[in-house]
Each structure stands twice: as structure tokens, then as C-alpha cells.
Design a protein around this motif. Sequence first.
Motif, PDB file in Angstrom:
ATOM      1  N   THR A   1      31.309 -24.225  -6.407  1.00 32.61           N
ATOM      2  CA  THR A   1      30.869 -23.010  -7.063  1.00 32.61           C
ATOM      3  C   THR A   1      31.101 -22.154  -6.048  1.00 32.61           C
ATOM      4  O   THR A   1      31.415 -22.325  -4.764  1.00 32.61           O
ATOM      5  N   GLU A   2      30.996 -20.959  -6.301  1.00 31.31           N
ATOM      6  CA  GLU A   2      31.407 -19.666  -5.488  1.00 31.31           C
ATOM      7  C   GLU A   2      30.657 -19.632  -4.295  1.00 31.31           C
ATOM      8  O   GLU A   2      30.799 -18.773  -3.455  1.00 31.31           O
ATOM      9  N   ASN A   3      29.426 -20.211  -4.345  1.00 30.12           N
ATOM     10  CA  ASN A   3      28.488 -20.207  -3.115  1.00 30.12           C
ATOM     11  C   ASN A   3      29.289 -20.615  -2.017  1.00 30.12           C
ATOM     12  O   ASN A   3      28.799 -20.278  -0.740  1.00 30.12           O
ATOM     13  N   ALA A   4      30.166 -21.746  -2.111  1.00 33.75           N
ATOM     14  CA  ALA A   4      30.755 -22.265  -0.976  1.00 33.75           C
ATOM     15  C   ALA A   4      31.584 -21.432  -0.260  1.00 33.75           C
ATOM     16  O   ALA A   4      31.789 -21.444   1.065  1.00 33.75           O
ATOM     17  N   LEU A   5      32.075 -20.069  -0.801  1.00 32.58           N
ATOM     18  CA  LEU A   5      32.814 -19.202  -0.085  1.00 32.58           C
ATOM     19  C   LEU A   5      31.956 -18.552   0.986  1.00 32.58           C
ATOM     20  O   LEU A   5      32.640 -18.002   1.924  1.00 32.58           O
ATOM     21  N   ASP A   6      30.686 -18.790   1.204  1.00 32.40           N
ATOM     22  CA  ASP A   6      29.728 -18.126   1.966  1.00 32.40           C
ATOM     23  C   ASP A   6      29.465 -19.266   3.312  1.00 32.40           C
ATOM     24  O   ASP A   6      28.976 -18.890   4.247  1.00 32.40           O
ATOM     25  N   ALA A   7      30.043 -20.506   3.166  1.00 29.16           N
ATOM     26  CA  ALA A   7      29.690 -21.419   4.017  1.00 29.16           C
ATOM     27  C   ALA A   7      30.544 -21.090   5.459  1.00 29.16           C
ATOM     28  O   ALA A   7      31.575 -20.683   5.420  1.00 29.16           O
ATOM     29  N   ASP A   8      29.966 -21.567   6.333  1.00 26.45           N
ATOM     30  CA  ASP A   8      30.613 -21.550   7.716  1.00 26.45           C
ATOM     31  C   ASP A   8      31.417 -22.937   7.911  1.00 26.45           C
ATOM     32  O   ASP A   8      32.391 -22.839   8.452  1.00 26.45           O
ATOM     33  N   TYR A   9      30.843 -23.905   7.453  1.00 31.77           N
ATOM     34  CA  TYR A   9      31.407 -25.351   7.465  1.00 31.77           C
ATOM     35  C   TYR A   9      31.255 -25.947   6.032  1.00 31.77           C
ATOM     36  O   TYR A   9      30.233 -26.082   5.429  1.00 31.77           O
ATOM     37  N   LEU A  10      32.328 -26.090   5.209  1.00 34.72           N
ATOM     38  CA  LEU A  10      32.417 -26.756   4.025  1.00 34.72           C
ATOM     39  C   LEU A  10      33.080 -28.158   3.866  1.00 34.72           C
ATOM     40  O   LEU A  10      34.196 -28.165   4.337  1.00 34.72           O
ATOM     41  N   ALA A  11      32.406 -29.187   3.434  1.00 32.33           N
ATOM     42  CA  ALA A  11      33.054 -30.534   3.235  1.00 32.33           C
ATOM     43  C   ALA A  11      33.125 -30.805   1.944  1.00 32.33           C
ATOM     44  O   ALA A  11      32.177 -30.769   1.321  1.00 32.33           O
ATOM     45  N   ILE A  12      34.390 -31.103   1.536  1.00 30.45           N
ATOM     46  CA  ILE A  12      34.537 -31.579   0.148  1.00 30.45           C
ATOM     47  C   ILE A  12      34.863 -32.983  -0.116  1.00 30.45           C
ATOM     48  O   ILE A  12      36.129 -33.175   0.435  1.00 30.45           O
ATOM     49  N   ASP A  13      34.299 -33.753  -0.457  1.00 32.18           N
ATOM     50  CA  ASP A  13      34.400 -35.128  -0.706  1.00 32.18           C
ATOM     51  C   ASP A  13      35.023 -35.431  -2.063  1.00 32.18           C
ATOM     52  O   ASP A  13      34.662 -34.860  -3.184  1.00 32.18           O
TER      53      ASP A  13
END
Length: 222
Positions: A78-90
Motif C-alpha cells: 500500500t501507499e504507506n510503504a512510501l513513508d518507510a525508511d527501510y522497506l523489505a518486500i518478500d
Amino acid sequence: MNQLIFDFAAHDYPSFDKFLGTENAELVYVLRYKHGQFIYVWGGQGAGKSHLLQAWIAQALEAGKNAVYIDAAVNPLTENALDADYLAIDQVEQLNNEEQTLLFAIFNRFRNSGRGFLLLGSEYTPQQLVIREDLRTRMAYCLVYEVKPLTDREKIDALVSMAAARQVTIDTEIFEYLLNHWRRDMDSLMQMLDTLDHYAVMMGKRITLPLLRQLLKQQETE
């Protein structure tokens, strides 16, 4: 957020390098110290990719960062991921067309702002992914690493370390037996360690080889 992340962050599990062995030393170094902005890891099922991504996020959480782990096969991007400093997508291969569009936007925002770190995981190489062509161009930004499988000795060392982190004493022979009589990938072995630990508590017994044999027999009949 996957509960396993909090287990790592609470030191119930050892540092994630324990699950990668010597063949993945460069990848461990990059994830722990170099922090390349875009990294893509791939490898066979059960190679430990999920634990790697989760532990990388746990490391960021411990440092006080806004860090998010998403299993694309289970949870939507979701768009909340845009605010992450570190994002991991499995399991990035599971992203639908709309989510791929959002991942394209995430690449652009992170790259243009110079902030944000992205770690992607899949069973497939970037070239094998069936994805939008504009997203494929962004994948070219990634450092790409294959997660190499552990040797049997490294699997046992990882399981011993995990048990010790939980303050559970388990003889090495139990893990050797498990390797020869159970599924051999790290995901299954770690799940069995969880099951064995809970089973021992439920039975009011310490973890022994006879107890493991009893548990495996029950697993076979279920």
C-alpha cells in the motif's frame, strides 16, 4: 508486521548472518554495513530469504528506523510503504499490476530523494520476473545476490544458535537426526524447532531424541 520480526528484534533469535553461512558473506556484509539503497536477493524455496528480509528489517527497527516487512503473497503493498525508511518486500513476483505501479513509484521516490532503502526477495532472478517493463528498468538499480543454501553443518550451527538465543539447550545429535528424518530446508527446520520447543513445554519434558521421535511420529499421522 510479521511476529518473527519482533522475535528477532527482541533477541529471541541470533543475528541473521547465522542463517546465511560462509557462501553469503558478501551479502551479509552489504546488508549489515554497506546499506546499498536497492538490493534484490533470490534463491530456491527454503534458502532462508524470508528470514533474511525479516532480520534486515529487525536490524533497522532496533536502530529506531521506520521499517516495514511485506510478504506480497499475504499482505498488499500500500501507499504507506512510501513513508518507510527501510522497506523489505518478500515474494515480489506475487505483486499485482497495481502494486507493481506502486513499487515503481517507490523506486522513484527513494532514488530522487536520496533516502529510503529497499530490499526485494524472490525465487526468481530479476530477468525471470513477469513484470511491467517500466518496473523492470527500475530493477536495474538493484544490487543482485543469490542466496546460497547452507551446508548441513551450517544448518545445525544456525539451529543451535537459535536454541541458545532462546535459552533452550538441545544436543547437536537431535538436529542431526532432524536433518536425516525431516524436511531439510531452513524454513521447515526452524518451524520444527518452534514446534519441538512448544511440544516439550506442553509435555512437561526436556527436549530429547525420544521426544523428537515421538513428535515426528505424530506429525506423520496428521
